[in-house]
Scaffold this active site. Sequence first.
Site, short mmCIF file in Angstrom:
data_model
loop_
_atom_site.label_atom_id
_atom_site.label_comp_id
_atom_site.label_asym_id
_atom_site.label_seq_id
_atom_site.Cartn_x
_atom_site.Cartn_y
_atom_site.Cartn_z
N SER A 147 0.88 -1.17 0.00
CA SER A 147 0.00 0.00 0.00
C SER A 147 0.93 1.22 0.00
O SER A 147 2.12 1.09 0.30
CB SER A 147 -0.82 -0.01 1.28
OG SER A 147 -1.38 1.27 1.56
N TYR A 163 -1.57 -1.80 10.29
CA TYR A 163 -1.72 -2.02 8.84
C TYR A 163 -0.46 -1.52 8.13
O TYR A 163 0.13 -2.24 7.31
CB TYR A 163 -2.96 -1.28 8.34
CG TYR A 163 -3.25 -1.40 6.86
CD1 TYR A 163 -3.62 -2.62 6.30
CD2 TYR A 163 -3.18 -0.29 6.01
CE1 TYR A 163 -3.91 -2.72 4.93
CE2 TYR A 163 -3.46 -0.38 4.67
CZ TYR A 163 -3.83 -1.60 4.12
OH TYR A 163 -4.11 -1.70 2.77
N1 LIG Z 1 -8.45 -0.35 -2.05
C1 LIG Z 1 -7.42 0.38 -1.67
O1 LIG Z 1 -7.51 1.63 -1.66
C2 LIG Z 1 -6.14 -0.28 -1.27
C3 LIG Z 1 -5.04 0.57 -1.02
C4 LIG Z 1 -3.83 0.00 -0.65
C5 LIG Z 1 -3.70 -1.38 -0.56
N2 LIG Z 1 -4.79 -2.17 -0.81
C6 LIG Z 1 -4.58 -3.62 -0.66
O2 LIG Z 1 -5.16 -4.29 -1.75
C7 LIG Z 1 -5.54 -5.62 -1.36
C8 LIG Z 1 -6.95 -5.90 -1.81
O3 LIG Z 1 -7.85 -5.06 -1.13
P1 LIG Z 1 -9.18 -4.47 -1.80
O4 LIG Z 1 -9.02 -3.01 -1.86
O5 LIG Z 1 -9.53 -5.22 -3.01
O6 LIG Z 1 -10.26 -4.71 -0.62
P2 LIG Z 1 -11.28 -5.92 -0.37
O7 LIG Z 1 -12.34 -5.92 -1.42
O8 LIG Z 1 -11.69 -5.80 1.06
O9 LIG Z 1 -10.39 -7.20 -0.61
C9 LIG Z 1 -9.67 -7.87 0.38
C10 LIG Z 1 -9.72 -9.34 0.03
O10 LIG Z 1 -8.91 -10.06 0.94
C11 LIG Z 1 -9.58 -11.24 1.32
N3 LIG Z 1 -9.16 -11.64 2.66
C12 LIG Z 1 -9.22 -10.92 3.80
N4 LIG Z 1 -8.78 -11.65 4.84
C13 LIG Z 1 -8.44 -12.86 4.33
C14 LIG Z 1 -7.92 -14.05 4.90
N5 LIG Z 1 -7.68 -14.17 6.21
N6 LIG Z 1 -7.68 -15.11 4.07
C15 LIG Z 1 -7.93 -15.02 2.74
N7 LIG Z 1 -8.42 -13.93 2.15
C16 LIG Z 1 -8.67 -12.86 2.94
C17 LIG Z 1 -11.07 -10.89 1.28
O11 LIG Z 1 -11.87 -12.03 0.99
P3 LIG Z 1 -12.62 -12.90 2.13
O12 LIG Z 1 -13.25 -11.92 3.06
O13 LIG Z 1 -13.56 -13.76 1.35
O14 LIG Z 1 -11.55 -13.72 2.75
C18 LIG Z 1 -11.14 -9.91 0.12
O15 LIG Z 1 -11.46 -10.56 -1.09
C19 LIG Z 1 -5.34 -5.67 0.17
O16 LIG Z 1 -4.13 -6.31 0.47
C20 LIG Z 1 -5.26 -4.20 0.56
O17 LIG Z 1 -4.51 -4.01 1.74
C21 LIG Z 1 -5.99 -1.66 -1.16
#
Ligand SMILES: NC(=O)c1ccc[n+]([C@@H]2O[C@H](COP(=O)([O-])OP(=O)(O)OC[C@H]3O[C@@H](n4cnc5c(N)ncnc54)[C@H](OP(=O)(O)O)[C@@H]3O)[C@@H](O)[C@H]2O)c1
Length: 257
Positions: A134, A147
């Site tokens: 991130s 985080y």
């Molecule tokens: N969106 C942003 O602005 C942003 C910014 C910086 C970094 N990121 C990073 O991008 C990645 C994806 O996030 P996103 O934005 O797409 O949000 P999201 O829709 O909340 O996706 C997170 C995913 O991680 C899975 N997950 C969470 N805990 C888990 C576990 N214990 N085991 C397996 N899967 C797990 C969730 O699926 P389940 O609940 O089904 O397990 C979900 O599909 C993350 O690593 C996040 O930190 C996002």
Amino acid sequence: MGKVIWITGAGSGIGKALALAYNENGNTIILSGRKKEQLEEVAALLSNSYVLPMDVADELAIAKAVSKVETKFDKVDILINNAGVSQRALVTETSNEVGRKLMEVNFFGSVHLTKAVLPLIQKGSTGNIVGMSSIVGKFGFPLRSYYAASKHALHGFYEALGLELKDTNINTTVVCPGRIKTDISKNALKGDGAAHAQIDPGQQNGVDVNVCARKIKRGIARNKSEIYVGGGEILFIYIKRYFPALFRFIAKRINPN
Ligand SMILES: NC(=O)c1ccc[n+]([C@@H]2O[C@H](COP(=O)([O-])OP(=O)(O)OC[C@H]3O[C@@H](n4cnc5c(N)ncnc54)[C@H](OP(=O)(O)O)[C@@H]3O)[C@@H](O)[C@H]2O)c1
């Protein structure tokens, strides 16, 4: 010939968008996450996929999943450790248990799966291993202490692993998204472990998730060691790097939501 691409957190957000972006050229996408139904919904949109529910914080579940993949596929070409959970709580409000959970999912989940899948990646002539950090993997930010720590840790791990693999055709990449329009803030943990349950303005006004996925895919194909994707907030990475005092001056004045 199609590649085998394993994506965690593939049921929603960036992971789902990456699965759609890689749905071409006979690729097979292995879809992991905890919610089987969500993964099946994504699988229905893809030509070739394998739904493999798994909690990345559960080492036994990782071992079982890897052995299933080993029996079904010769090798894995690309592993994208995208699963993650964010935080919306002050340090003083965050229980040690919640802090540990953030590290278990975001750091150890990624690391344990990478170690377990590495032998399957080494079976191919080339390979890519991706850690999802991130912009707060590059600097600290209020309400995201653990985080940010978990994401900073990924940089050290994947840089070290990439150097250890220097004589191979396996590349490591760390992705630093800024604000991307997903449910990340809704699923973020408050200090007591309950969901934040709100789409914060940063996410609401964030970059389109499919644009983000395409940029990540391009960067991986170019074997980039780091990929930055987002809007103007990406500038903070450079401000922190070159003008740390200015970074602190500005960061103290920003709404952290
Ligand atoms: N969106 C942003 O602005 C942003 C910014 C910086 C970094 N990121 C990073 O991008 C990645 C994806 O996030 P996103 O934005 O797409 O949000 P999201 O829709 O909340 O996706 C997170 C995913 O991680 C899975 N997950 C969470 N805990 C888990 C576990 N214990 N085991 C397996 N899967 C797990 C969730 O699926 P389940 O609940 O089904 O397990 C979900 O599909 C993350 O690593 C996040 O930190 C996002």
